[in-house]
Design a protein around this motif. Sequence first.
Motif, PDB file in Angstrom:
ATOM      1  N   ILE A   1       8.708  17.631 -10.060  1.00  0.00           N
ATOM      2  CA  ILE A   1       7.258  17.629 -10.790  1.00  0.00           C
ATOM      3  C   ILE A   1       6.192  17.779  -9.811  1.00  0.00           C
ATOM      4  CG2 ILE A   1       6.845  15.271 -10.976  1.00  0.00           C
ATOM      5  CD1 ILE A   1       5.784  15.982 -13.841  1.00  0.00           C
ATOM      6  N   PHE A   2       5.390  19.062 -10.025  1.00  0.00           N
ATOM      7  CA  PHE A   2       4.103  19.178  -9.026  1.00  0.00           C
ATOM      8  C   PHE A   2       2.952  18.624  -9.786  1.00  0.00           C
ATOM      9  CE2 PHE A   2       2.586  22.552  -5.884  1.00  0.00           C
ATOM     10  CZ  PHE A   2       1.477  21.611  -5.434  1.00  0.00           C
ATOM     11  N   ASP A   3       2.593  17.400  -9.295  1.00  0.00           N
ATOM     12  CA  ASP A   3       1.466  16.708  -9.814  1.00  0.00           C
ATOM     13  C   ASP A   3       0.122  17.221  -9.106  1.00  0.00           C
ATOM     14  OD1 ASP A   3      -0.519  15.012 -10.742  1.00  0.00           O
ATOM     15  OD2 ASP A   3       0.287  13.260  -9.523  1.00  0.00           O
ATOM     16  N   THR A   4      -0.346  18.262  -9.588  1.00  0.00           N
ATOM     17  CA  THR A   4      -1.411  19.083  -8.495  1.00  0.00           C
ATOM     18  C   THR A   4      -2.750  18.160  -8.775  1.00  0.00           C
ATOM     19  OG1 THR A   4      -2.353  20.355 -10.447  1.00  0.00           O
ATOM     20  CG2 THR A   4      -0.485  21.303  -9.190  1.00  0.00           C
ATOM     21  N   LEU A   5      -3.089  17.251  -9.569  1.00  0.00           N
ATOM     22  CA  LEU A   5      -4.113  16.436  -9.744  1.00  0.00           C
ATOM     23  C   LEU A   5      -4.086  15.125  -9.298  1.00  0.00           C
ATOM     24  CD1 LEU A   5      -5.149  18.629 -12.729  1.00  0.00           C
ATOM     25  CD2 LEU A   5      -7.051  18.184 -10.894  1.00  0.00           C
ATOM     26  N   ASP A   6      -2.960  14.591  -9.000  1.00  0.00           N
ATOM     27  CA  ASP A   6      -2.665  13.383  -8.520  1.00  0.00           C
ATOM     28  C   ASP A   6      -3.006  12.281  -9.358  1.00  0.00           C
ATOM     29  OD1 ASP A   6      -1.778  11.552  -6.181  1.00  0.00           O
ATOM     30  OD2 ASP A   6      -3.749  11.111  -5.819  1.00  0.00           O
ATOM     31  N   VAL A   7      -2.208  12.511 -10.781  1.00  0.00           N
ATOM     32  CA  VAL A   7      -2.559  11.421 -11.899  1.00  0.00           C
ATOM     33  C   VAL A   7      -1.349  10.609 -11.875  1.00  0.00           C
ATOM     34  CG1 VAL A   7      -4.390  13.081 -13.141  1.00  0.00           C
ATOM     35  CG2 VAL A   7      -1.935  13.115 -13.468  1.00  0.00           C
ATOM     36  N   LEU A   8      -0.273  10.783 -11.438  1.00  0.00           N
ATOM     37  CA  LEU A   8       0.822  10.198 -11.532  1.00  0.00           C
ATOM     38  C   LEU A   8       1.143   9.293 -10.532  1.00  0.00           C
ATOM     39  CD1 LEU A   8       3.504  13.308 -12.480  1.00  0.00           C
ATOM     40  CD2 LEU A   8       1.825  11.743 -13.871  1.00  0.00           C
ATOM     41  N   ASP A   9       1.867   8.016 -10.954  1.00  0.00           N
ATOM     42  CA  ASP A   9       2.047   7.073 -10.126  1.00  0.00           C
ATOM     43  C   ASP A   9       3.262   7.504  -9.150  1.00  0.00           C
ATOM     44  OD1 ASP A   9       3.099   4.790  -8.726  1.00  0.00           O
ATOM     45  OD2 ASP A   9       3.074   3.368 -10.341  1.00  0.00           O
TER      46      ASP A   9
ATOM     47  N   GLY B   1      13.879   9.207  -9.116  1.00  0.00           N
ATOM     48  CA  GLY B   1      14.514  10.143  -8.385  1.00  0.00           C
ATOM     49  C   GLY B   1      13.753  11.595  -8.441  1.00  0.00           C
ATOM     50  N   PHE B   2      12.405  11.514  -8.721  1.00  0.00           N
ATOM     51  CA  PHE B   2      11.870  12.851  -8.638  1.00  0.00           C
ATOM     52  C   PHE B   2      11.376  13.368  -7.367  1.00  0.00           C
ATOM     53  CE2 PHE B   2      11.310  12.164 -13.349  1.00  0.00           C
ATOM     54  CZ  PHE B   2      11.153  13.496 -13.849  1.00  0.00           C
ATOM     55  N   ASP B   3      11.480  14.594  -7.052  1.00  0.00           N
ATOM     56  CA  ASP B   3      10.554  15.424  -6.054  1.00  0.00           C
ATOM     57  C   ASP B   3       9.222  15.400  -6.498  1.00  0.00           C
ATOM     58  OD1 ASP B   3      12.572  15.189  -4.064  1.00  0.00           O
ATOM     59  OD2 ASP B   3      13.488  17.259  -4.814  1.00  0.00           O
ATOM     60  N   LEU B   4       8.326  14.669  -6.064  1.00  0.00           N
ATOM     61  CA  LEU B   4       6.958  14.692  -6.407  1.00  0.00           C
ATOM     62  C   LEU B   4       6.111  15.556  -5.475  1.00  0.00           C
ATOM     63  CD1 LEU B   4       5.187  13.487  -8.687  1.00  0.00           C
ATOM     64  CD2 LEU B   4       4.366  12.068  -7.040  1.00  0.00           C
ATOM     65  N   LEU B   5       5.635  16.776  -5.805  1.00  0.00           N
ATOM     66  CA  LEU B   5       5.002  17.619  -4.981  1.00  0.00           C
ATOM     67  C   LEU B   5       3.423  17.242  -5.399  1.00  0.00           C
ATOM     68  CD1 LEU B   5       7.590  19.068  -5.122  1.00  0.00           C
ATOM     69  CD2 LEU B   5       6.172  21.287  -4.987  1.00  0.00           C
ATOM     70  N   ARG B   6       2.688  17.295  -4.240  1.00  0.00           N
ATOM     71  CA  ARG B   6       1.143  17.055  -4.522  1.00  0.00           C
ATOM     72  C   ARG B   6       0.697  17.742  -3.576  1.00  0.00           C
ATOM     73  NH1 ARG B   6       0.160  10.612  -4.462  1.00  0.00           N
ATOM     74  NH2 ARG B   6       1.062  10.677  -2.199  1.00  0.00           N
ATOM     75  N   ILE B   7      -0.681  18.070  -3.837  1.00  0.00           N
ATOM     76  CA  ILE B   7      -1.543  19.054  -3.053  1.00  0.00           C
ATOM     77  C   ILE B   7      -2.142  18.558  -1.820  1.00  0.00           C
ATOM     78  CG2 ILE B   7      -4.053  20.082  -2.978  1.00  0.00           C
ATOM     79  CD1 ILE B   7      -3.264  21.376  -5.670  1.00  0.00           C
TER      80      ILE B   7
ATOM     81  N   PRO C   1       8.328   8.759 -16.384  1.00  0.00           N
ATOM     82  CA  PRO C   1       9.160   9.460 -15.565  1.00  0.00           C
ATOM     83  C   PRO C   1      10.784   9.474 -16.228  1.00  0.00           C
ATOM     84  CG  PRO C   1       8.605   7.414 -14.288  1.00  0.00           C
ATOM     85  CD  PRO C   1       7.782   7.574 -15.449  1.00  0.00           C
ATOM     86  N   GLU C   2      11.031   8.347 -16.855  1.00  0.00           N
ATOM     87  CA  GLU C   2      12.425   8.573 -17.552  1.00  0.00           C
ATOM     88  C   GLU C   2      12.385   9.402 -18.528  1.00  0.00           C
ATOM     89  OE1 GLU C   2      10.422   5.682 -16.923  1.00  0.00           O
ATOM     90  OE2 GLU C   2      11.679   4.994 -15.391  1.00  0.00           O
ATOM     91  N   ARG C   3      11.140   9.635 -19.111  1.00  0.00           N
ATOM     92  CA  ARG C   3      11.296  10.506 -20.413  1.00  0.00           C
ATOM     93  C   ARG C   3      11.319  11.967 -19.854  1.00  0.00           C
ATOM     94  NH1 ARG C   3       6.418  12.447 -24.387  1.00  0.00           N
ATOM     95  NH2 ARG C   3       7.646  13.787 -25.722  1.00  0.00           N
ATOM     96  N   VAL C   4      10.365  12.207 -18.883  1.00  0.00           N
ATOM     97  CA  VAL C   4      10.387  13.739 -18.330  1.00  0.00           C
ATOM     98  C   VAL C   4      11.644  13.961 -17.656  1.00  0.00           C
ATOM     99  CG1 VAL C   4       9.270  14.927 -16.854  1.00  0.00           C
ATOM    100  CG2 VAL C   4       8.003  13.412 -17.894  1.00  0.00           C
ATOM    101  N   GLY C   5      12.355  12.891 -16.995  1.00  0.00           N
ATOM    102  CA  GLY C   5      13.592  12.957 -16.325  1.00  0.00           C
ATOM    103  C   GLY C   5      14.658  13.565 -17.269  1.00  0.00           C
ATOM    104  N   SER C   6      14.687  12.808 -18.492  1.00  0.00           N
ATOM    105  CA  SER C   6      15.657  13.076 -19.361  1.00  0.00           C
ATOM    106  C   SER C   6      15.738  14.479 -20.040  1.00  0.00           C
ATOM    107  CB  SER C   6      15.968  12.126 -20.292  1.00  0.00           C
ATOM    108  OG  SER C   6      14.630  12.288 -21.443  1.00  0.00           O
TER     109      SER C   6
ATOM    110  N   GLU D   1       5.025   6.102  -6.676  1.00  0.00           N
ATOM    111  CA  GLU D   1       6.021   5.371  -6.238  1.00  0.00           C
ATOM    112  C   GLU D   1       6.925   5.410  -7.470  1.00  0.00           C
ATOM    113  OE1 GLU D   1       5.767   0.870  -5.173  1.00  0.00           O
ATOM    114  OE2 GLU D   1       4.357   2.291  -4.040  1.00  0.00           O
ATOM    115  N   ALA D   2       6.597   5.336  -8.720  1.00  0.00           N
ATOM    116  CA  ALA D   2       7.298   5.086 -10.041  1.00  0.00           C
ATOM    117  C   ALA D   2       8.142   6.476 -10.133  1.00  0.00           C
ATOM    118  CB  ALA D   2       6.592   4.798 -11.146  1.00  0.00           C
ATOM    119  N   TRP D   3       7.465   7.476  -9.844  1.00  0.00           N
ATOM    120  CA  TRP D   3       7.976   8.873 -10.178  1.00  0.00           C
ATOM    121  C   TRP D   3       9.248   9.023  -9.101  1.00  0.00           C
ATOM    122  CZ3 TRP D   3       7.300  12.570 -14.156  1.00  0.00           C
ATOM    123  CH2 TRP D   3       6.576  12.042 -14.983  1.00  0.00           C
ATOM    124  N   THR D   4       8.918   8.606  -7.792  1.00  0.00           N
ATOM    125  CA  THR D   4       9.974   9.006  -6.600  1.00  0.00           C
ATOM    126  C   THR D   4      11.010   8.052  -7.115  1.00  0.00           C
ATOM    127  OG1 THR D   4       8.054   9.426  -5.414  1.00  0.00           O
ATOM    128  CG2 THR D   4      10.212   9.269  -4.042  1.00  0.00           C
ATOM    129  N   GLU D   5      10.896   6.789  -7.335  1.00  0.00           N
ATOM    130  CA  GLU D   5      11.804   5.697  -7.561  1.00  0.00           C
ATOM    131  C   GLU D   5      12.778   6.175  -8.668  1.00  0.00           C
ATOM    132  OE1 GLU D   5      10.541   1.957  -8.501  1.00  0.00           O
ATOM    133  OE2 GLU D   5       9.885   1.531  -6.356  1.00  0.00           O
TER     134      GLU D   5
END
Length: 429
Positions: free
Chosen positions: A407-415, A423-429, A395-400, A417-421
Amino acid sequence: MLSMRVCVHGLGYIGMATASLFANNGHDVVGFDTDDRVRSQLKRGEPDVSEDQLESYVRAAIDSGLTISDEPVPAAYHIICVPTPYDKSAGSADLRYVKEASQTVSSLLRPNDVVVLESTVPPSTTATVVAPILSQSGLEPGEDIGLGYVPETMLPGNAITELRSNDRILGGYDSASTAAIKNLYEAVPTGSLNVAPDATTAEFVKLVQNAFRDVNIAYANALALIARDYGVNVRDAIELANSHPRVDILNPGPGVGGHCLPVDPFFLGANSDNTDLIDTARQVNQRMPHYVVDRLAEELGPLDDKTIAILGVAYKGNVDDTRNSPGLEIARTIVGAESEAPSLEPDRQDTTSLRLCDPYVSNSRYDLEPLSDALDGADAAVLATAHDEFADLSPERVGSLLDTRVIFDTLDVLDSEAWTEAGFDLLRI
Ligand SMILES: NC(=O)c1ccc[n+]([C@@H]2O[C@H](COP(=O)([O-])OP(=O)(O)OC[C@H]3O[C@@H](n4cnc5c(N)ncnc54)[C@H](O)[C@@H]3O)[C@@H](O)[C@H]2O)c1
Ligand SMILES: CC(=O)N[C@@H]1[C@@H](OP(=O)(O)OP(=O)(O)OC[C@H]2O[C@@H](n3ccc(=O)[nH]c3=O)[C@H](O)[C@@H]2O)O[C@H](CO)[C@@H](O)[C@@H]1O
């Protein structure tokens, strides 16, 4: 084991694996493809595949005597592995390649030769399309020559394991054909060979397997929409539901891609009007890319002036095949494009800016960008293919790199908690 001469017609994904299966197990195999490029690549020992295991399996076959020929040859067994695309405008299977290959085989036939169709086809194709063409040779299937249908079921991404271990269905034109085909397939390592009452049943069963998976995924996708109305996390719900011994629901996602699941269910409708459930499942799955775009617009507002990075244009994780790819369909939906290559649409300049990225795909038509270029300054990223490389993103690299942490994680592959922590708005299906 007696070595038999086998001529394989069509050396694409299925044909080259099939030719290699028989060559690697002691048969005298000649492979023929109408495409010069395919033949040249294979002659150089460079199959066009992204799966390491499959590549070395094909290379081993070529090294151990699989012959790639510019002409098809007479053989005790002919195996047909040509494409059977779905013709959307006609609403039916395009059997032109099956017919062409059958004509070619017909001109080479000798008494007692055996013809096996492996391509996926509408039920009754072997009996009503292939058999009459072969009869033009003057030799009758079931009397002078053998004929039957043996569908291939190996899973892209796990091809070699499944090629060698999946159970096979065999449907012969008559009992002598069944026995002759059994003789061939029993001499190579596969799962058990399950004999169908006839070729039409075997063709039907192949389609039933893929339609079952499509309907199951549609159920998961339909549940995803309902679950959201109740504020329920659909994946948690499915996991809990699957703890029941007789419930086994698949996963929701951004759509169903590839050239099997989105196509084969339609083949069941070739001579039947009773496909309502199967057609509805197709519609549910076809709507998923649009649902992803709607959710993105809910989050970001109108997408017109936005820059969206689509991570993944292959139809599923860790493969390079882009046929019916949900990622590309999402891209096309965002820019309202019709063409196969959405980022190259001439009139897209006034609309959303798209960045497409896929480490597995080399097709220059898609104007693909390296990951950091795709993300740099974008308003959101949509993860549309579960490649391992994407699951490992930090998330740090993508966030920078992103302009906005969406980020829309359509396949639920990202953690999540880590992405929300981070500062991401993490969308999931
Ligand atoms: N790819 C899969 O995962 C998969 C799995 C199971 C079944 N199938 C079915 O197997 C069949 C082949 O699929 P594929 O993925 O290998 O297709 P493909 O497009 O990768 O390869 C087909 C090859 O056949 C060649 N060809 C066309 N007409 C020919 C002819 N008359 N004679 C010789 N060669 C000819 C083409 O040039 C091409 O190289 C299809 O019916 C498909 O639905 C595919
Ligand atoms: C019955 C069966 O198993 N047939 C397999 C299938 O191979 P495939 O590669 O097309 O199949 P999948 O891996 O299912 O992928 C398809 C799409 O479905 C999406 N998906 C998947 C699971 C899920 O829970 N939720 C999803 O949304 C996924 O992302 C992708 O877009 O057809 C081949 C040709 O006939 C067969 O040979 C092969 O055995």
